[in-house]
Scaffold this active site. Structure first.
Site, PDB file in Angstrom:
ATOM      1  N   CYS A   1      50.556  30.906  66.974  1.00 50.29           N
ATOM      2  CA  CYS A   1      51.209  30.260  65.834  1.00 50.29           C
ATOM      3  C   CYS A   1      52.621  30.802  65.568  1.00 50.29           C
ATOM      4  CB  CYS A   1      50.312  30.369  64.597  1.00 50.29           C
ATOM      5  SG  CYS A   1      50.635  29.085  63.349  1.00 50.29           S
TER       6      CYS A   1
ATOM      7  N   LYS B   1      48.027  38.892  67.501  1.00 45.68           N
ATOM      8  CA  LYS B   1      49.251  38.281  66.983  1.00 45.68           C
ATOM      9  C   LYS B   1      50.240  39.328  66.489  1.00 45.68           C
ATOM     10  CE  LYS B   1      50.573  34.517  63.804  1.00 45.68           C
ATOM     11  NZ  LYS B   1      50.008  33.525  62.848  1.00 45.68           N
TER      12      LYS B   1
ATOM     13  N   GLU C   1      44.262  28.388  66.523  1.00 42.74           N
ATOM     14  CA  GLU C   1      44.218  29.719  65.919  1.00 42.74           C
ATOM     15  C   GLU C   1      42.979  29.844  65.022  1.00 42.74           C
ATOM     16  OE1 GLU C   1      47.275  32.378  63.107  1.00 42.74           O
ATOM     17  OE2 GLU C   1      47.512  30.208  63.272  1.00 42.74           O
TER      18      GLU C   1
END
Length: 265
Positions: free
Chosen positions: A142, A109, A38
């Site tokens: 993540c 995300k 990430e």
């Protein structure tokens, strides 16, 4: 196909050092797909939003993406990387799928973690799956790991492998993602970073899991590593866990409802 996970410590405020680290790790390898952590271009633990903005790039004029394109061309490979993305005055914690011609896929995300909420906008690209010459690739980032609906949605859309760039600080994810691989009968590839930034220490242990939930490769807690394995991505096309049990067709949507699976748009 051959897949490699890059595990290293992206440096805050040092794009060139991050590019050098990626190039050095990739140099001896010949994989078809590379998965990076990430925010690999920027580092993670920003001091404020301005710091995050100063470390961001737009897709169209990114030095980082141009360098990854060159690496992809040299390796005849695809690369998935976390990316601190600037879109006008907005910032996104993104993942890009790169080939020799440019960005073949973009994911932003959905589930922001802790202070990310102070810097980034929530993702607005949905959960797309990208059909590439090496297979059908989905992406999460993540803390998205915490939400099983995201993994299932990508699998229902046909993802054979879910690439998962990460900067994990909690100790749970690496033990959970093999289960997501099993219940969705697809490969999961978590590329996590190592090191410490400010008050955060990252947990490493990047992990690739197969369709039976078996851990194929797993990294150390604190070493820079290139972790590689050969996989048969076509195995993810079969959703039978026994001759009479199909993990999607056997779902009881009449009892607990169904996910709203739309298009990739």
């Amino acid at each position: 196909m051959k897949i490699s996970l890059l595990q290293y410590a992206p440096q805050l405020n040092n794009l060139q050092a991050n590019l050098d680290a990626i190039s050095a790790l990739m140099a001896p390898s010949d994989s078809d797909l590379y998965v990076l952590p990430e925010l690999s271009n920027s580092g993670y633990n920003f001091i404020d939003r301005q710091n995050a903005f100063d470390n961001s790039e737009s897709i169209e004029d990114s030095i980082y993406i141009q360098r990854l394109m060159a690496l992809a061309k040299n390796k005849n490979a695809h690369i998935v990387s976390g990316f601190c993305e600037r879109d006008n005055d907005k910032l996104y914690n993104s993942s890009v799928l790169i080939n020799s011609e440019g960005v073949a896929g973009l994911y932003r995300k959905l589930h922001l973690f802790l202070n990310e909420k102070d810097y980034f906008e929530p993702g607005n690209k949905g959960l797309p799956v990208f059909d590439t010459p090496i297979g059908k690739i989905g992406m999460l980032i993540c803390f998205d790991w915490m939400f099983p609906e995201a993994w299932r949605t990508l699998a229902l859309k046909g993802a054979q492998i879910i690439a998962h760039p990460s900067n994990l600080v909690l100790p749970y994810c690496q033990g959970v993602t093999p289960s997501y691989a099993l219940v969705n009968r697809c490969y999961t590839a978590t590329a996590n970073r190592i090191g410490t930034e400010g008050d955060l220490t990252f947990t490493g242990q990047s992990v690739l899991s197969d369709i039976n939930g078996k851990v194929v490769i797993k990294g150390s807690k604190d070493e820079s590593q290139l972790l590689s394995a050969e996989i048969d991505i076509s195995l993810a096309d079969s959703k039978y866990v026994t001759a009479r049990n199909h993990v999607f067709e056997d779902r009881r949507n009449d009892v607990y409802g169904d996910l709203n699976i739309g298009t990739n748009d």
